[in-house]
Write an enzyme that holds these catalytic residues in place. Structure first.
Site, mmCIF file in Angstrom:
data_model
loop_
_atom_site.group_PDB
_atom_site.id
_atom_site.type_symbol
_atom_site.label_atom_id
_atom_site.label_comp_id
_atom_site.label_asym_id
_atom_site.label_seq_id
_atom_site.Cartn_x
_atom_site.Cartn_y
_atom_site.Cartn_z
ATOM 1 N N ASP A 52 -23.602 -29.002 24.445
ATOM 2 C CA ASP A 52 -22.646 -28.447 23.493
ATOM 3 C C ASP A 52 -22.255 -27.016 23.863
ATOM 4 O O ASP A 52 -23.076 -26.230 24.343
ATOM 5 C CB ASP A 52 -23.245 -28.427 22.083
ATOM 6 C CG ASP A 52 -23.372 -29.820 21.501
ATOM 7 O OD1 ASP A 52 -22.592 -30.688 21.900
ATOM 8 O OD2 ASP A 52 -24.242 -30.025 20.639
ATOM 9 N N LYS A 110 -32.361 -38.617 18.492
ATOM 10 C CA LYS A 110 -31.822 -38.204 19.793
ATOM 11 C C LYS A 110 -32.689 -37.135 20.447
ATOM 12 O O LYS A 110 -33.017 -37.208 21.631
ATOM 13 C CB LYS A 110 -30.399 -37.677 19.599
ATOM 14 C CG LYS A 110 -29.822 -36.845 20.739
ATOM 15 C CD LYS A 110 -28.498 -36.236 20.319
ATOM 16 C CE LYS A 110 -27.906 -35.343 21.397
ATOM 17 N NZ LYS A 110 -28.645 -34.063 21.522
ATOM 18 N N ASN A 111 -33.067 -36.126 19.663
ATOM 19 C CA ASN A 111 -33.790 -34.986 20.224
ATOM 20 C C ASN A 111 -35.249 -35.285 20.526
ATOM 21 O O ASN A 111 -35.923 -34.482 21.170
ATOM 22 C CB ASN A 111 -33.689 -33.790 19.277
ATOM 23 C CG ASN A 111 -32.284 -33.227 19.223
ATOM 24 O OD1 ASN A 111 -31.550 -33.283 20.203
ATOM 25 N ND2 ASN A 111 -31.893 -32.693 18.077
ATOM 26 N N ASP A 163 -28.932 -27.201 14.002
ATOM 27 C CA ASP A 163 -28.003 -28.327 14.135
ATOM 28 C C ASP A 163 -27.412 -28.760 12.801
ATOM 29 O O ASP A 163 -26.436 -29.510 12.772
ATOM 30 C CB ASP A 163 -28.709 -29.523 14.775
ATOM 31 C CG ASP A 163 -28.752 -29.432 16.292
ATOM 32 O OD1 ASP A 163 -28.139 -28.505 16.851
ATOM 33 O OD2 ASP A 163 -29.391 -30.289 16.923
ATOM 34 N N ARG A 210 -27.461 -31.567 28.363
ATOM 35 C CA ARG A 210 -28.395 -30.460 28.528
ATOM 36 C C ARG A 210 -29.790 -30.944 28.917
ATOM 37 O O ARG A 210 -30.502 -30.296 29.677
ATOM 38 C CB ARG A 210 -28.463 -29.643 27.238
ATOM 39 C CG ARG A 210 -29.456 -28.496 27.304
ATOM 40 C CD ARG A 210 -28.901 -27.263 26.706
ATOM 41 N NE ARG A 210 -29.857 -26.157 26.741
ATOM 42 C CZ ARG A 210 -29.771 -25.129 27.565
ATOM 43 N NH1 ARG A 210 -28.785 -25.070 28.443
ATOM 44 N NH2 ARG A 210 -30.650 -24.148 27.527
#
Length: 452
Positions: free
Chosen positions: A124, A22-23, A334, A100
């Site tokens: 988040d 994802k990141n 995380d 974000r």
């Protein structure tokens, strides 16, 4: 609205396949705005990705997948050419505020438009997450930012005819700010030097795909980057494969360890997991779990977490050990929520210190409702004592990683639990309940209307 209904207390077994990172996918997709076309594979099907793609589509970026949404081609041919900057653009407020990573579009779009209105990003709720590192650095390239405090949007514009290289010292090793700077510096005339840069694997991934376009980036994987700007980025002939998600892998290590189950994690390469360390060195993720006494074994088909009862280590003097997060190659922030729930099912006591976000541990009251023995010392530190029997609870997910940790707690607990607000979990985990069902977890996704 949907929720998970989970029956806990069962031993799991089998294998779980890791999705794309994802990141890494988010900043790479955002960087498509400085190219004409980008081809990607292994793109995770999560709501953060879906929202970012929807935002790009809303301004004219085309996205083709030919029936396979994990393999996409992004084209910017319908947008104004780079550095034309004749029109203005207003981005969709709801989509900007849904994640974000939307702020990563600010500077790349300002290369194409006279002025861009972009709303304050979401993400988040784990504490204050200022954008100063982005803005202070991008101003050095010639960008101007103005914030409307009453309507929560920025107007962004490039006040110089072209991008000029610069030296940047980041006051914090911000991952997203580093990615934002990289996506612009590749087109800046001269050499840009970034000191105290973030060097997480997903930052490295962004560097590697831009390098395939011809970008000249030195010292990839370090906290000092040198980027020599070029005029244009050439088209990729073959898709760039998004790397496996290391935090998702860490989540499933925690799942196996906490439930005392034997699970193999597949679609993850050892060299990806241990980079930038050499040889058989543990990755920061495996190091974090090893402090909890958890063992893992590399197998031909992936990483095996055998069924085990772990014992938390002590320091050399026999005192309670402290485990802290840190910028890469430290333990990722995380992962702290996952380590927390895992520690409740290990023998011993540990102090967990989350240095980066002051609200990361706010969710532990939900874990305490399961019966966990946790002392919240202050916003950044908790003491966890295990092994503790957990009992079913009805809780709401506050963010992606805490939500996954609560699912792990529910799978450990005796009885039937409900986890609400699961759209937060869907933002970071693809088809989660299906993959958990494949390892014999008893979990169902139901709509709230089904209760009526």
């Amino acid at each position: 609205m949907e929720k998970f209904i989970i029956e806990g207390g069962n031993e799991l077994s089998g294998s779980i396949r890791i999705s794309g990172n994802k990141n890494e996918a988010l900043p790479v997709i955002a960087a498509s705005l400085v190219t004409n076309e980008m081809k990607l594979s292994n793109v995770p099907q999560i709501t953060d990705i879906i929202s970012l793609l929807a935002l790009l589509k809303s301004i004219g970026v085309t996205c083709e997948d030919n029936g396979d949404p994990s393999v996409i081609t992004l084209s910017t041919h319908n947008l104004p050419p780079l550095f034309e900057r004749k029109e203005s653009l207003i981005l969709d407020k709801k989509l900007c505020q849904s994640l974000r990573a939307s702020f990563l579009l600010a500077a790349p779009l300002a290369l194409r438009y006279k002025e861009v209105r972009i709303y304050e990003p979401g993400g988040d709720s784990i504490g204050r997450r200022p954008l100063d590192a982005h803005i202070d650095a991008l101003k050095k390239f010639g960008f101007h930012f103005n914030y409307n405090i009453h309507k929560n949007y920025f107007t962004v514009s490039l006040k110089t005819p072209a991008l000029q290289s610069c030296d940047i010292l980041l006051l914090e090793a911000s991952v997203m700010a580093t990615e934002h700077i990289i996506s612009i510096a590749v087109l800046a005339k001269g050499t840009t030097r970034i000191y105290h840069a973030a060097c997480e694997p997903h930052v490295q991934g962004l560097c590697h795909i831009l390098a395939r376009y011809g970008a000249k980036i030195k010292n990839i994987g370090s906290n000092f980057l040198e980027i020599e700007g070029i005029e244009t980025l050439d088209k990729l002939a073959t898709p760039y494969r998004i790397a496996p998600d290391l935090i998702e892998a860490g989540s499933f290590i925690g799942l196996a360890a906490a439930t005392h189950s034997s699970i193999t994690i597949t679609n993850i390469a050892k060299e990806d997991f241990t980079a930038p360390l050499k040889g058989d060195a543990h990755s920061p993720i495996l190091t974090g779990f090893s402090v909890l006494g958890i063992t893992t074994t590399w197998m031909p088909d992936g990483l095996l977490i055998p069924a085990q009862t772990a014992h938390i280590t002590q320091d050399i003097l026999g005192s309670i050990v402290r485990l802290s997060d840190a910028p890469w190659p430290g333990i990722p922030a995380d992962l702290m929520s996952i380590l927390t729930v895992t520690a409740t099912q290990c023998e011993g006591t540990i102090l967990l210190h989350e240095k980066l976000f002051e609200s990361r541990f706010v969710w532990v009251d939900r874990l305490i409702s399961f019966g966990a023995h946790i002392i919240l010392c202050d916003p950044h530190r908790i003491v966890v004592s295990g092994k503790t029997p957990l009992y079913a609870s009805y809780i709401s997910s506050p963010d992606i990683r805490a939500g996954m940790a609560l699912i792990i707690a529910a799978l450990c607990a005796s009885g039937t639990s409900e986890v609400h607000n699961i759209y937060q979990i869907d933002r970071g985990y693809e088809n989660l309940e299906q993959r958990l069902q494949n390892v014999n977890a008893v979990i169902q996704r139901v709509s709230h209307e089904a209760d009526m």
